[in-house]
Design an enzyme around this catalytic site. Structure first.
Site, mmCIF file in Angstrom:
data_model
loop_
_atom_site.group_PDB
_atom_site.id
_atom_site.type_symbol
_atom_site.label_atom_id
_atom_site.label_comp_id
_atom_site.label_asym_id
_atom_site.label_seq_id
_atom_site.Cartn_x
_atom_site.Cartn_y
_atom_site.Cartn_z
ATOM 1 N N HIS A 35 -5.162 17.553 -13.432
ATOM 2 C CA HIS A 35 -5.804 18.760 -13.960
ATOM 3 C C HIS A 35 -4.783 19.544 -14.784
ATOM 4 C CE1 HIS A 35 -9.736 18.984 -11.567
ATOM 5 N NE2 HIS A 35 -9.212 17.791 -11.336
ATOM 6 N N CYS A 89 -11.891 22.995 -9.810
ATOM 7 C CA CYS A 89 -11.965 22.803 -8.368
ATOM 8 C C CYS A 89 -12.447 24.102 -7.718
ATOM 9 C CB CYS A 89 -10.599 22.425 -7.802
ATOM 10 S SG CYS A 89 -10.602 22.302 -5.992
#
Length: 307
Positions: free
Chosen positions: A213, A244
């Protein structure tokens, strides 16, 4: 180590990228996005997730999406559409819809495992073993994910040996590949190298993938560090979609456009057409009503529009 000559990209945008979108994306839009990604040359496109719609409403049309893809006249036989199946109930539903590859999702962090799937790491592995056994009986390949491989929003830095232990459990269970996820994007090249070194000591590097990420803008740097370690499989998300829900401030996955731009610049084959990829990114970001998170996409499209 010499950089790989070819890299496999696993596109996770249609599942990991869209699953937390607040507004439900119509099934037809999801299917069109997946087909555009396949047309761009991506050989693996994660299609959907067979989880309870009560927990992930965006994936409530999982069967419809998968069936539409498998029946589509545009379907390319060399493209696989894996789906996430966190338990046997999800696995059974996926098989009924025609799934030909599935994925399971564990964590290197005990607290994250409890927050994410309401059980300990050990308990999650028992659940996954049942899924892998069922898949093996049907000769369905299974891919494993490990989240929080570098850091956890609750526990902080994760011991690389802990990540390596979970990765080895998934390999021994029968997963053909294990994707290592920097879920909150806190990793740096040095931390990622330490993590990969620990994992590669117990799992062959060719069976490992990177899933990074871009919360702190480190994803591309972490991919380059991983390439230097010999890793040749990476997950990415069109237009940098995703995030997330359990990690405050965590932005999306690394953008597929940015990864392909990097690979093209390094003369590493990916089989992906960057022009078609840009069009796919425009398609979904226009539907969502926002700008792409891909820096390469924004720059290339601005240059194109300027003449």
């Amino acid at each position: 180590m010499a950089l790989p000559k070819r890299v496999k990209l696993v596109e996770v945008g249609p599942r990991d990228g869209l699953q937390n979108e607040p507004q439900i994306v119509p099934t037809a839009i999801k299917v069109e996005l997946i087909e555009r990604l396949a047309d761009a040359g991506l050989s693996v496109v994660e299609a959907t997730s067979f989880v309870s719609p009560r927990w992930v409403p965006q994936m409530g049309d999982n069967s419809e999406v998968l069936r539409a893809l498998l029946a589509s006249p545009r379907r390319r036989p060399q493209v696989s559409y894996p789906v996430l199946t966190p338990n046997l109930k999800g696995f059974d539903a996926a098989i009924e819809a025609g799934a030909q590859e599935v994925a399971i999702f564990g964590a290197a962090s005990e607290t994250f495992s409890q927050k994410n799937i309401n059980c300990s790491v050990a308990e999650s592995l028992k659940r996954f073993a049942a899924v892998v056994d069922a898949a093996s009986a049907l000769e369905i390949p299974v891919r494993g994910y490990v989240s929080c491989v570098v850091a956890c929003p609750y526990e902080g830095v994760i011991d690389p040996q802990r990540t390596a232990w979970v990765a080895r459990q998934l390999l021994d269970m029968g997963c053909y590949e294990v994707s290592l996820g920097d879920t909150i994007g806190a990793g740096t090249p040095a931390a990622v190298r330490r993590m990969i070194e620990a994992c590669a000591a117990v799992v062959p590097i060719k069976r490992l993938a990177g899933h990074y990420h871009d919360t702190y803008g480190m994803a591309i740097a972490n991919i380059y560090a991983s390439l230097e370690m010999g890793m040749a499989v990476f997950d990415s998300s069109i237009a940098g979609l995703g995030g997330c829900p359990y990690a405050a401030g965590a932005s999306g996955n690394v953008a597929t456009e940015d990864v392909v731009y990097l690979l093209d610049g390094l003369a590493i084959e990916s089989g992906v057409d960057l022009g078609k990829l840009l069009a796919a990114g425009q398609f979904i970001t226009r539907h969502l009503g926002r700008e792409s998170a891909s820096k390469a996409a924004r720059a290339l499209l601005a240059r194109r529009d300027a003449g």
